[in-house]
Structure formats: C-alpha cells, structure tokens
Design an enzyme around this catalytic site. Structure first.
Site, mmCIF file in Angstrom:
data_model
loop_
_atom_site.group_PDB
_atom_site.id
_atom_site.type_symbol
_atom_site.label_atom_id
_atom_site.label_comp_id
_atom_site.label_asym_id
_atom_site.label_seq_id
_atom_site.Cartn_x
_atom_site.Cartn_y
_atom_site.Cartn_z
ATOM 1 N N GLU A 74 37.413 64.861 -2.606
ATOM 2 C CA GLU A 74 37.879 64.796 -1.215
ATOM 3 C C GLU A 74 38.265 63.366 -0.831
ATOM 4 O OE1 GLU A 74 36.099 67.732 1.580
ATOM 5 O OE2 GLU A 74 35.043 65.928 2.206
ATOM 6 N N GLY A 104 30.756 60.746 -2.417
ATOM 7 C CA GLY A 104 29.844 59.799 -1.786
ATOM 8 C C GLY A 104 28.661 60.444 -1.089
ATOM 9 N N ARG A 132 28.831 73.168 4.761
ATOM 10 C CA ARG A 132 28.243 71.829 4.619
ATOM 11 C C ARG A 132 29.300 70.733 4.796
ATOM 12 N NH1 ARG A 132 28.076 68.191 0.426
ATOM 13 N NH2 ARG A 132 28.853 69.650 -1.148
ATOM 14 N N HIS A 168 35.451 74.591 -1.998
ATOM 15 C CA HIS A 168 36.048 73.262 -1.823
ATOM 16 C C HIS A 168 37.557 73.444 -1.904
ATOM 17 C CE1 HIS A 168 37.147 69.123 -2.508
ATOM 18 N NE2 HIS A 168 35.907 68.735 -2.279
ATOM 19 N N ARG A 208 35.977 71.890 5.365
ATOM 20 C CA ARG A 208 36.323 72.546 4.107
ATOM 21 C C ARG A 208 36.630 74.034 4.243
ATOM 22 N NH1 ARG A 208 31.875 69.623 0.129
ATOM 23 N NH2 ARG A 208 32.947 67.618 0.105
HETATM 24 C C1 LIG Z 1 31.841 68.648 -8.723
HETATM 25 C C2 LIG Z 1 30.865 68.378 -7.603
HETATM 26 C C3 LIG Z 1 31.054 67.276 -6.772
HETATM 27 C C4 LIG Z 1 30.156 67.020 -5.724
HETATM 28 N N1 LIG Z 1 30.330 65.908 -4.938
HETATM 29 C C5 LIG Z 1 29.431 65.637 -3.960
HETATM 30 C C6 LIG Z 1 29.528 64.439 -3.197
HETATM 31 O O1 LIG Z 1 30.399 63.602 -3.419
HETATM 32 N N2 LIG Z 1 28.608 64.223 -2.206
HETATM 33 C C7 LIG Z 1 27.591 65.122 -1.934
HETATM 34 O O2 LIG Z 1 26.797 64.872 -1.034
HETATM 35 N N3 LIG Z 1 27.469 66.252 -2.681
HETATM 36 C C8 LIG Z 1 28.349 66.522 -3.684
HETATM 37 N N4 LIG Z 1 28.197 67.649 -4.440
HETATM 38 C C9 LIG Z 1 27.015 68.499 -4.224
HETATM 39 C C10 LIG Z 1 25.771 67.828 -4.809
HETATM 40 O O3 LIG Z 1 26.110 67.138 -5.982
HETATM 41 C C11 LIG Z 1 24.655 68.811 -5.135
HETATM 42 O O4 LIG Z 1 24.541 69.784 -4.161
HETATM 43 C C12 LIG Z 1 23.321 68.066 -5.224
HETATM 44 O O5 LIG Z 1 23.448 67.022 -6.137
HETATM 45 C C13 LIG Z 1 22.206 69.015 -5.614
HETATM 46 O O6 LIG Z 1 21.078 68.258 -6.017
HETATM 47 P P1 LIG Z 1 19.777 69.033 -6.497
HETATM 48 O O7 LIG Z 1 18.851 68.018 -7.023
HETATM 49 O O8 LIG Z 1 19.309 69.943 -5.430
HETATM 50 O O9 LIG Z 1 20.298 69.989 -7.681
HETATM 51 P P2 LIG Z 1 20.917 69.598 -9.087
HETATM 52 O O10 LIG Z 1 21.475 68.239 -9.089
HETATM 53 O O11 LIG Z 1 21.824 70.715 -9.472
HETATM 54 O O12 LIG Z 1 19.637 69.569 -10.051
HETATM 55 C C14 LIG Z 1 18.897 70.735 -10.331
HETATM 56 C C15 LIG Z 1 18.274 70.578 -11.716
HETATM 57 O O13 LIG Z 1 17.316 71.622 -11.910
HETATM 58 C C16 LIG Z 1 17.394 72.067 -13.251
HETATM 59 N N5 LIG Z 1 16.811 73.415 -13.315
HETATM 60 C C17 LIG Z 1 17.316 74.558 -12.786
HETATM 61 N N6 LIG Z 1 16.492 75.591 -13.024
HETATM 62 C C18 LIG Z 1 15.435 75.098 -13.721
HETATM 63 C C19 LIG Z 1 14.252 75.685 -14.276
HETATM 64 N N7 LIG Z 1 13.995 76.999 -14.180
HETATM 65 N N8 LIG Z 1 13.364 74.889 -14.940
HETATM 66 C C20 LIG Z 1 13.613 73.553 -15.104
HETATM 67 N N9 LIG Z 1 14.749 72.951 -14.616
HETATM 68 C C21 LIG Z 1 15.636 73.713 -13.919
HETATM 69 C C22 LIG Z 1 18.890 72.028 -13.537
HETATM 70 O O14 LIG Z 1 19.167 72.045 -14.915
HETATM 71 C C23 LIG Z 1 19.291 70.729 -12.848
HETATM 72 O O15 LIG Z 1 19.212 69.622 -13.709
HETATM 73 C C24 LIG Z 1 29.077 67.915 -5.494
HETATM 74 C C25 LIG Z 1 28.880 69.018 -6.330
HETATM 75 C C26 LIG Z 1 29.762 69.251 -7.380
HETATM 76 C C27 LIG Z 1 29.521 70.452 -8.257
#
Ligand SMILES: Cc1cc2nc3c(=O)[nH]c(=O)nc-3n(C[C@H](O)[C@H](O)[C@H](O)COP(=O)(O)OP(=O)(O)OC[C@H]3O[C@@H](n4cnc5c(N)ncnc54)[C@H](O)[C@@H]3O)c2cc1C
Length: 473
Positions: free
Chosen positions: A285, A78, A451, A272, A309
């Site tokens: 969680e 969430g 976090r 985690h 965590r």
């Molecule tokens: C299994 C799992 C469950 C989770 N559950 C939760 C939860 O319930 N609640 C919560 O708050 N958080 C949760 N998290 C953490 C959270 O999902 C992430 O930290 C958050 O979504 C990160 O968002 P972001 O946009 O920064 O990165 P991301 O969502 O990782 O997006 C980054 C994007 O950048 C792209 N990219 C990377 N390098 C390049 C490049 N050089 N050129 C072009 N594109 C590139 C990648 O391909 C990717 O699509 C979870 C994480 C995981 C792994």
C-alpha cells in the site's frame, strides 16, 4: 572369563546406558514444566515471550514451522505510531483521538472501542520498546484510510516485517528463551475446574509430549493462508488468491474448540486491493501512499487510491473486466526500497514514456496521457476534484514509468478469540478463562469490519506484550 563373555557384558552395559538415557530423555520431554507456554513465534508470540521472560517467568516458545516470523515476516508497509518523533520533525499534527477515529471509520464502528483506545495509548511505548531493542523504524509515510502520515518503516522504505522479526528473534535468543522450532501445539490441557494446565505438542520427529504450565498464550496468527477456512467463514471469497504465509492455517480455532472460548467476527476477512494478478503477491500500500495511482482498462482513474481497503477493493471489482493497473514512476520506486522487489519480476511492465507504457497495458494512449496530466494538476493544486484523494504526495511527471496488474486478494482475518484489554481469553458467558491469553491475528474484535493498514503489527506487539505480563497490567 572368555573374551566372548567380556564383549557381551560390555555390549549389555552400553545398551543399558543408552536405553536408560533414552527413557530419561523421553520422560523429561514428556513431562516438561514451565510457567508460560507461548504458541507461535510471529510478532505477537515473540513479544509475549520476551515480556514474560523480562517479568521473571520461565517461558517455552513453540513454533510449528522450521523458522520464526509467520505473516509478520511478510509485512512491508509499516507500523502505526501516534506521536512519534518523526511526526514532530515533519510538523505533522496528530492525536490519539484522530487515530482512534480513523480506526473506527475504517472498521465501520464495529470495533471494540476500549481495545482501540488501548492500541492508541500504548503505541508510542511500543515504538520505544522496539527502538530500545535496536529496530530501525525511522521512515514515515501515509497509508490508506489515515488522516495523516503516521506509519513507520525502516529507513529508505525497507520492509517493516523482516526488521521487526529480526530484532524480536535476536532478543529471544539473547534472553535464552526456550524456542522450539518445528514443535506444533495440538491441544490445550485444562483441569476439571476449567483452569489451563498445559499444552500437548508434536515435535519434529512426530512424537507427542506434554508441557505442564498454568499459563498459555495463543499467538498462532490468523487463517488467511487456508483457502478452505476463509471460504468456510466467508463464501464470497471463493476463488480469491491470498497474500498470507502457508503457516496461517487458523490453528487457534482447533486449539480452543474443546474449550468454551468465544470466537468473534469470524466472517470479517479483509481483502487487500493491490495483489499481483498473476501470483497473488501483495503489492504494498506504501506505493499508493507515496504517490501511485490506479488505472482501469479505459485509461481512467476511478477512485481515491487511499480509500479504505474494503471500499477500494469493491471499486476495483466493479471496473470493466476487473482489469486494473497500479501505476507509479521512478521517483516513487526510489522512495521505497521494498518496491525494488517487484522490478525484477515478470509481474511488472516498465517504459521510459507514458505512450509506451499504455501500449504495453493495451489501453488508449491519449486517454492515459490526459488522465496523468489531470492527476499532476491535482497534485500541483493539492486538491483532487475528481475523487477527493486524501493525500497528494508526488506528481507522475517524469519516467521511468511502471505498471502492475492488480486484483484484490485475501489479506487479513479480523475475527478470532475474544480477549479483554489484558489479553485474557473470554468464554461464551463473558467470563475470563483462568490462565488462557491470546494476542495478534488470532484474536478478534479490535479491527471491526475492516482493519486499518499498519494496525496489525501494532496490535501484535501491544497485545503480545500485554499477554506476556499475564494480566498484571
Ligand atoms: C503480505 C503481508 C503484508 C502485510 N503488511 C503489513 C503491514 O505493513 N503492516 C501491518 O500492520 N500488518 C501487515 N500485515 C499483517 C501482519 O503482518 C500480521 O497480521 C501480523 O504480523 C500477525 O502477527 P501474529 O504474531 O499474530 O501472527 P504471525 O506473524 O502469523 O505468527 C504466527 C506464528 O504462529 C505459528 N503457529 C501457528 N499455529 C501454530 C501451532 N499450532 N503451534 C506452533 N506454532 C504455530 C505460525 O507458524 C507463525 O509463525 C501483512 C500481512 C501480509 C500477509
């Protein structure tokens, strides 16, 4: 003129048109100009791109994978919102101060407090924004380290990440934002003055081209998908499995390496506590939040299952043989649609009775029975005198029963690019780098040492939107 000559002329004309077209296309592609380039199409990058487009800027959104979503698409439990209507409906008393306190306790007070306060102040606006775009965030629960339930997910406890990705992608498409899949940013270009001037990109055919832009937003996510990187920054994590997407390879690190960008907290990498022992898959969680407990191979509980965590991970690793099971029942399963995913996999043990489950877990039946009876009493009296569990949601009185063997796994990178409260990247001298912004898991400093669950999505949406406003507010 002979027929042969006529054919030769026609072929020449067609060749000139084709080659000319190809050269024009190549030139255009190699010399694209826009206002803003966003690197990465997860929650943070898509939020930034939408906000920038809404402010009237031309935006190009780069995504290296053939699909959007990154780690965001994997999120299950969430997103934290302070003061949502769902808290009001349930009579939950919350406040920004209480939330900020939970974040700081979880982060061992190594967080940047100004950024944490920004997160708290912007959370209900983030909910309204997502709600207006059509997101279903109507189910509320408690996660580890929270004083009260404030974590929202879709109705029936469906996974939150795919819902957020769904609405953001829909809006990116509806706004006609130039999303370029399989286009990887490989370097950030700057003027001699240090101002940002564009991005160098490799497209899906392997060709390199340039986008000229005065504003670049780095939203590439973290480096938890790369064992080489997380072990490089924290050697204690050698041998750990990861819950992360293979896209989380820390590209922000190489992108900013030639610039004087300050990276902070890079060794702070969260494990985690409940990751499937067999496949490294995250077991949400929310199962513990909705009533699941942890049992060691002596058939005993050993901790507050809703402890932060980092502390709970350490408790698990100190159990005999590091053999620990997450135990829950049908009622908890029904309360969380996302848990159904585990049921049909061979990571789960299931039984109609506690004795039969204990047999499968190879633990002492009587001890296990006693542990569950004790726990049910704690729920009935709403007080856990063994471990002080902070929320006692449900008893485990009735089957069917389930158990999953779990072990801590690498989950989240607290470290990254230092930004200010307008998402502007900061250099090693504490100065703003003109035109460079960053948001989401690619940034560091907000979450401190550990976090709080549900805060990363909030961080990605809040600071993604702020980045998209290009320092305006
Ligand atoms: C299994 C799992 C469950 C989770 N559950 C939760 C939860 O319930 N609640 C919560 O708050 N958080 C949760 N998290 C953490 C959270 O999902 C992430 O930290 C958050 O979504 C990160 O968002 P972001 O946009 O920064 O990165 P991301 O969502 O990782 O997006 C980054 C994007 O950048 C792209 N990219 C990377 N390098 C390049 C490049 N050089 N050129 C072009 N594109 C590139 C990648 O391909 C990717 O699509 C979870 C994480 C995981 C792994």
């Amino acid at each position: 003129m002979s027929t042969k000559n006529r054919i030769a002329i026609v072929v020449s004309i067609i060749s000139v048109i084709f080659i000319g077209g190809f050269i024009t296309y190549t030139l255009l592609r190699s010399d694209t100009v826009t206002d803003v380039v966003v690197i990465g199409a997860g929650a943070s990058g898509m939020s930034a791109a939408i906000e920038a487009a809404d402010a009237g800027f031309d935006v190009i959104l780069l995504e290296k994978m053939p699909y959007v979503g990154g780690n965001t698409a994997r999120a299950t439990a969430g997103i934290n919102i302070v003061g949502s209507p769902f808290q009001d409906e349930m009579g939950i008393v919350d406040s920004k101060e209480l939330f900020v306190n939970d974040v700081l306790v979880s982060g061992h007070s190594l967080n940047n407090k100004i950024m944490v306060e920004k997160l708290a102040n912007e959370s209900s606006d983030a909910l309204n924004w997502l709600d207006n775009m059509g997101a279903d965030l109507t189910d509320i629960g408690i996660l580890a380290g929270h004083a009260v339930p404030r974590t929202l997910r879709p109705s029936g406890g469906q996974p939150v990440g795919s819902e957020i990705v769904r609405v953001l992608k829909k809006n990116v498409d509806e706004k006609g934002i130039d999303l370029r899949l399989e286009n990887k940013a490989i370097s950030i270009l700057t003027e001699a003055s240090g101002e940002v001037s564009g991005v160098s990109v490799v497209d899906r055919s392997g060709r390199t081209y340039t986008i000229h832009a005065k504003n670049v937003i780095i939203a590439t996510g973290g480096f938890g998908g790369s064992p080489e990187m997380y072990v490089y920054y924290n050697q204690e994590l050698k041998g750990y499995k990861t819950t992360n997407s293979p896209s989380a390879t820390g590209d922000f690190i190489t992108l900013v390496a030639p610039l004087d960008v300050k990276l902070v907290d890079m060794s702070y990498i969260q494990t985690h506590p409940t990751v499937s022992y067999e496949y490294g898959m995250l077991i949400t969680e929310a199962i513990r939040g909705n009533g699941g407990i942890l049992i060691n191979n002596k058939g005993l509980r050993f901790s507050d299952e809703l402890e932060n965590r980092d502390l709970l991970s350490a408790d698990i690793l100190s159990q005999p043989d590091q053999e620990v099971y997450l135990v829950f029942n049908e009622e908890i399963k029904t309360s969380l649609a996302s848990s159904s995913d585990y049921i049909n996999m061979d990571i789960i043990l299931s039984a109609d009775t506690l004795d039969s489950l204990a047999e499968q877990m190879r633990i002492d039946k009587q001890t296990f029975q006693k542990t569950i009876v004790n726990y049910n009493q704690f729920v009935a009296q709403q007080s856990d005198t063994d471990f002080g569990r902070r929320s006692l949601e449900r008893t485990l009185e009735s089957g069917k029963y389930y158990a999953i063997q779990v072990i801590p796994g690498v989950h989240y990178c607290m470290g990254g690019i230092l930004i200010d409260d307008k998402a502007r990247a900061i250099d090693s001298k504490g100065q703003i780098i003109k035109g460079l912004y960053a948001s989401g898991e690619a940034t560091g400093g907000i979450h401190g040492l550990n976090r709080l669950g549900g805060n990363s999505l909030l961080d990605a949406v809040v600071f993604g939107r702020i980045a998209g406003r290009l320092g305006q507010k």
